[in-house]
Design a protein around this motif. Structure first.
Motif, PDB file in Angstrom:
ATOM      1  N   TRP A  24      -3.419  31.228 108.842  1.00 35.91           N
ATOM      2  CA  TRP A  24      -4.546  30.693 108.137  1.00 35.91           C
ATOM      3  C   TRP A  24      -5.877  30.690 108.837  1.00 35.91           C
ATOM      4  O   TRP A  24      -6.837  31.042 108.242  1.00 35.91           O
ATOM      5  CB  TRP A  24      -4.225  29.592 107.397  1.00 35.91           C
ATOM      6  CG  TRP A  24      -3.321  29.746 106.272  1.00 35.91           C
ATOM      7  CD1 TRP A  24      -1.974  29.209 106.448  1.00 35.91           C
ATOM      8  CD2 TRP A  24      -3.667  30.268 105.153  1.00 35.91           C
ATOM      9  NE1 TRP A  24      -1.305  29.693 105.164  1.00 35.91           N
ATOM     10  CE2 TRP A  24      -2.226  30.289 104.224  1.00 35.91           C
ATOM     11  CE3 TRP A  24      -4.539  30.878 104.408  1.00 35.91           C
ATOM     12  CZ2 TRP A  24      -2.090  30.682 103.064  1.00 35.91           C
ATOM     13  CZ3 TRP A  24      -4.442  31.063 102.921  1.00 35.91           C
ATOM     14  CH2 TRP A  24      -3.097  31.169 102.406  1.00 35.91           C
ATOM     15  N   LEU A  25      -5.785  30.421 110.010  1.00 35.94           N
ATOM     16  CA  LEU A  25      -6.910  30.642 111.008  1.00 35.94           C
ATOM     17  C   LEU A  25      -7.558  31.965 111.103  1.00 35.94           C
ATOM     18  O   LEU A  25      -8.727  32.222 111.260  1.00 35.94           O
ATOM     19  CB  LEU A  25      -6.683  29.891 112.286  1.00 35.94           C
ATOM     20  CG  LEU A  25      -6.586  28.273 112.285  1.00 35.94           C
ATOM     21  CD1 LEU A  25      -6.274  27.906 113.806  1.00 35.94           C
ATOM     22  CD2 LEU A  25      -8.070  27.654 111.656  1.00 35.94           C
ATOM     23  N   SER A  26      -6.284  32.887 111.206  1.00 37.54           N
ATOM     24  CA  SER A  26      -6.888  34.422 111.139  1.00 37.54           C
ATOM     25  C   SER A  26      -7.574  34.715 109.986  1.00 37.54           C
ATOM     26  O   SER A  26      -8.506  35.521 109.880  1.00 37.54           O
ATOM     27  CB  SER A  26      -5.598  35.297 111.710  1.00 37.54           C
ATOM     28  OG  SER A  26      -5.128  34.889 112.659  1.00 37.54           O
ATOM     29  N   LEU A  27      -7.010  34.210 108.971  1.00 38.90           N
ATOM     30  CA  LEU A  27      -7.749  34.568 107.751  1.00 38.90           C
ATOM     31  C   LEU A  27      -8.979  33.759 107.304  1.00 38.90           C
ATOM     32  O   LEU A  27     -10.032  34.741 106.842  1.00 38.90           O
ATOM     33  CB  LEU A  27      -6.639  34.198 106.609  1.00 38.90           C
ATOM     34  CG  LEU A  27      -5.288  34.869 106.344  1.00 38.90           C
ATOM     35  CD1 LEU A  27      -4.518  34.459 105.212  1.00 38.90           C
ATOM     36  CD2 LEU A  27      -5.606  36.490 105.735  1.00 38.90           C
ATOM     37  N   ALA A  28      -8.918  32.852 107.888  1.00 36.87           N
ATOM     38  CA  ALA A  28     -10.309  32.465 107.943  1.00 36.87           C
ATOM     39  C   ALA A  28     -11.547  32.938 108.646  1.00 36.87           C
ATOM     40  O   ALA A  28     -12.401  33.318 108.208  1.00 36.87           O
ATOM     41  CB  ALA A  28     -10.366  30.616 108.430  1.00 36.87           C
ATOM     42  N   ARG A  29     -10.957  33.284 109.882  1.00 37.15           N
ATOM     43  CA  ARG A  29     -11.854  34.154 110.819  1.00 37.15           C
ATOM     44  C   ARG A  29     -12.248  35.719 110.070  1.00 37.15           C
ATOM     45  O   ARG A  29     -13.398  36.185 110.324  1.00 37.15           O
ATOM     46  CB  ARG A  29     -11.522  34.487 112.075  1.00 37.15           C
ATOM     47  CG  ARG A  29     -11.153  32.928 113.124  1.00 37.15           C
ATOM     48  CD  ARG A  29     -10.857  33.463 114.285  1.00 37.15           C
ATOM     49  NE  ARG A  29     -10.545  32.155 115.064  1.00 37.15           N
ATOM     50  CZ  ARG A  29     -11.396  31.446 115.777  1.00 37.15           C
ATOM     51  NH1 ARG A  29     -12.678  31.769 115.678  1.00 37.15           N
ATOM     52  NH2 ARG A  29     -11.067  30.614 116.338  1.00 37.15           N
ATOM     53  N   ALA A  30     -11.254  36.179 109.306  1.00 33.00           N
ATOM     54  CA  ALA A  30     -11.601  37.519 108.664  1.00 33.00           C
ATOM     55  C   ALA A  30     -12.808  37.254 107.617  1.00 33.00           C
ATOM     56  O   ALA A  30     -13.622  37.894 107.397  1.00 33.00           O
ATOM     57  CB  ALA A  30     -10.234  37.932 108.189  1.00 33.00           C
ATOM     58  N   THR A  31     -12.593  36.042 106.797  1.00 31.92           N
ATOM     59  CA  THR A  31     -13.535  35.812 105.785  1.00 31.92           C
ATOM     60  C   THR A  31     -14.889  35.618 106.332  1.00 31.92           C
ATOM     61  O   THR A  31     -15.786  36.170 105.741  1.00 31.92           O
ATOM     62  CB  THR A  31     -13.268  34.771 105.024  1.00 31.92           C
ATOM     63  OG1 THR A  31     -11.889  35.054 104.202  1.00 31.92           O
ATOM     64  CG2 THR A  31     -14.251  34.274 103.813  1.00 31.92           C
ATOM     65  N   ALA A  81      -3.190  38.578 111.083  1.00 28.89           N
ATOM     66  CA  ALA A  81      -2.624  37.923 109.984  1.00 28.89           C
ATOM     67  C   ALA A  81      -1.479  38.567 109.355  1.00 28.89           C
ATOM     68  O   ALA A  81      -0.574  37.938 109.035  1.00 28.89           O
ATOM     69  CB  ALA A  81      -3.700  37.787 108.851  1.00 28.89           C
ATOM     70  N   ARG A  82      -1.542  40.120 109.274  1.00 24.79           N
ATOM     71  CA  ARG A  82      -0.604  40.876 108.757  1.00 24.79           C
ATOM     72  C   ARG A  82       0.865  40.621 109.601  1.00 24.79           C
ATOM     73  O   ARG A  82       1.733  40.480 109.095  1.00 24.79           O
ATOM     74  CB  ARG A  82      -0.883  42.321 108.909  1.00 24.79           C
ATOM     75  CG  ARG A  82       0.193  43.207 108.390  1.00 24.79           C
ATOM     76  CD  ARG A  82      -0.337  44.696 108.166  1.00 24.79           C
ATOM     77  NE  ARG A  82      -1.050  44.461 106.979  1.00 24.79           N
ATOM     78  CZ  ARG A  82      -0.358  44.621 105.618  1.00 24.79           C
ATOM     79  NH1 ARG A  82       0.960  44.675 105.667  1.00 24.79           N
ATOM     80  NH2 ARG A  82      -0.963  44.585 104.635  1.00 24.79           N
ATOM     81  N   THR A  83       0.791  40.221 111.005  1.00 19.96           N
ATOM     82  CA  THR A  83       2.048  39.997 111.531  1.00 19.96           C
ATOM     83  C   THR A  83       2.709  38.563 111.364  1.00 19.96           C
ATOM     84  O   THR A  83       3.846  38.514 111.654  1.00 19.96           O
ATOM     85  CB  THR A  83       1.693  40.245 113.233  1.00 19.96           C
ATOM     86  OG1 THR A  83       0.938  39.180 113.495  1.00 19.96           O
ATOM     87  CG2 THR A  83       1.219  41.399 113.382  1.00 19.96           C
ATOM     88  N   LEU A  84       1.880  37.868 110.542  1.00 17.99           N
ATOM     89  CA  LEU A  84       2.372  36.478 110.242  1.00 17.99           C
ATOM     90  C   LEU A  84       2.550  35.982 108.760  1.00 17.99           C
ATOM     91  O   LEU A  84       3.028  35.071 108.640  1.00 17.99           O
ATOM     92  CB  LEU A  84       1.175  35.271 111.068  1.00 17.99           C
ATOM     93  CG  LEU A  84       0.867  35.512 112.503  1.00 17.99           C
ATOM     94  CD1 LEU A  84      -0.444  34.831 112.851  1.00 17.99           C
ATOM     95  CD2 LEU A  84       1.986  34.941 113.260  1.00 17.99           C
ATOM     96  N   ALA A  85       2.161  36.931 108.085  1.00 23.05           N
ATOM     97  CA  ALA A  85       2.293  36.599 106.744  1.00 23.05           C
ATOM     98  C   ALA A  85       3.449  36.799 105.962  1.00 23.05           C
ATOM     99  O   ALA A  85       3.509  36.071 104.883  1.00 23.05           O
ATOM    100  CB  ALA A  85       1.183  37.633 105.957  1.00 23.05           C
ATOM    101  N   PRO A  86       4.260  37.552 106.431  1.00 26.75           N
ATOM    102  CA  PRO A  86       5.515  37.652 105.466  1.00 26.75           C
ATOM    103  C   PRO A  86       6.352  36.201 105.359  1.00 26.75           C
ATOM    104  O   PRO A  86       6.375  35.432 106.107  1.00 26.75           O
ATOM    105  CB  PRO A  86       6.495  38.675 106.380  1.00 26.75           C
ATOM    106  CG  PRO A  86       5.445  39.485 107.083  1.00 26.75           C
ATOM    107  CD  PRO A  86       4.180  38.528 107.235  1.00 26.75           C
TER     108      PRO A  86
END
Length: 330
Positions: free
Chosen positions: A122-129, A147-152
């Motif tokens: 979720w920190l990776s997704l926050a940084r992407a936004t 995030a793709r490596t962690l989202a499944p």
């Protein structure tokens, strides 16, 4: 004691362990569960001593025992909720100025949070936004790749990831629905509640963006019309729906209906305190009303004020485009 206003909610190892003790009754009980799950290779007393040492590490790496705790017990629900709040584009986290958001993400990007899979996700997704808001697509792509490596296994995160990747795809292929969105309809079926409403509205918005660019105005408008719109629907989702309908009516030349929908989108956004979303709805008002009219000028000025307050480069660029009368599909 922390000074007033200084408690971020981000846990240290001591805070994390205190929460586990409160849940399980004692530190020995936590240690016993760890021992049992690892085949009693370590005795309970040894584990308890190790956890007491871990308590003193603050936000330093937790080592073997920190890793075992996180894999066994996960993050507290309150911490997980905060991380999802920061990583979700439809949350009110995006209604804070970009520099402040960046500071908050950095504050949370430390152990124990950063040593957990949900924390890194979720920190990776926050940084992407944040990178998208700052008009830094290459940086956004880097964070989305992490995030793709962690989202499944996390449908909400998978949808968030797909929507982010679709935004990156859009400039190069504006008339094509991004392949990143292919699995979103199925993933949405696994979700319920307000987040599902918001994610579904965002998905429809991105699909409709491509359809509008391809000239399939009726199809895009129908997708927005099919979205839920009840008093129980999240105001973010209702605002996105109204904004999409405003554009459809505008393209059909029904300017009165378009303006009604655009005003409604601004009202729904304001009802929920979504400042950035309100600015986007105000820009739709600018688009569909008479160029140069007092309402158009006022709406543009208000949207620009919001964009400056949020230090949001993407929103400022949209205001500049609206001022020049250059509008693409929403």
């Amino acid at each position: 004691m922390a000074a007033r206003g200084q408690n971020s909610g981000q846990p240290t190892w001591a805070v994390y362990l205190d929460g586990l003790v409160a849940e399980h009754g004692s530190l020995a009980a936590v240690s016993e569960r760890l021992a049992a799950l690892h085949g009693w290779r370590d005795d309970v007393d040894s584990i308890t001593r190790a956890l007491r040492r871990l308590r003193t590490r603050g936000s330093l790496p937790g080592g073997k025992w920190g890793d075992r705790l996180l894999r066994t017990f996960g993050l507290p629900a309150s911490v997980d909720a905060r991380l999802r709040f920061m990583g979700s584009y439809h949350s009110r986290f995006v209604d804070l100025p970009v520099p402040l958001c960046t500071d908050l993400v950095q504050l949370w990007d430390r152990p124990p949070t950063s040593e957990s899979r949900p924390g890194r996700l979720w920190l990776s997704l926050a940084r992407a936004t944040l990178a998208l808001r700052a008009r830094q697509p290459d940086e956004a792509a880097t964070h989305l790749a992490t995030a793709r490596t962690l989202a499944p296994g996390d449908p909400a995160a998978q949808i968030e990831l797909a929507l982010g990747e679709s935004l990156l795809d859009s400039p190069a292929r504006p008339t094509a629905v991004s392949a990143a969105l292919a699995e979103v309809p199925e993933l949405l079926q696994a979700l319920g509640g307000p987040d599902a409403d918001c994610l579904r509205a965002r998905y429809v918005g991105q699909v409709s963006h491509a359809l509008n660019h391809a000239g399939a105005i009726d199809q895009a408008e129908a997708l927005h019309a099919a979205l839920p719109d009840t008093p129980g629907t999240h105001p973010f989702a209702r605002s996105r729906r109204a904004n999409g309908l405003a554009y459809g009516r505008f393209r059909h030349g029904d300017l009165a209906a378009a303006l009604d929908h655009a005003r409604l989108a601004a009202r729904h956004a304001g009802d929920a305190g979504h400042v950035r979303l309100r600015a986007m709805a105000l820009l739709m008002v600018v688009r569909v009303t008479t160029p140069g009219s007092p309402e158009a000028q006022d709406a543009l000025a208000r949207a620009r004020t919001i964009a400056h307050a949020l230090e949001d480069a993407t929103l400022l660029a949209r205001c500049d485009a609206a001022r020049r009368g250059r509008h693409g599909a929403p």
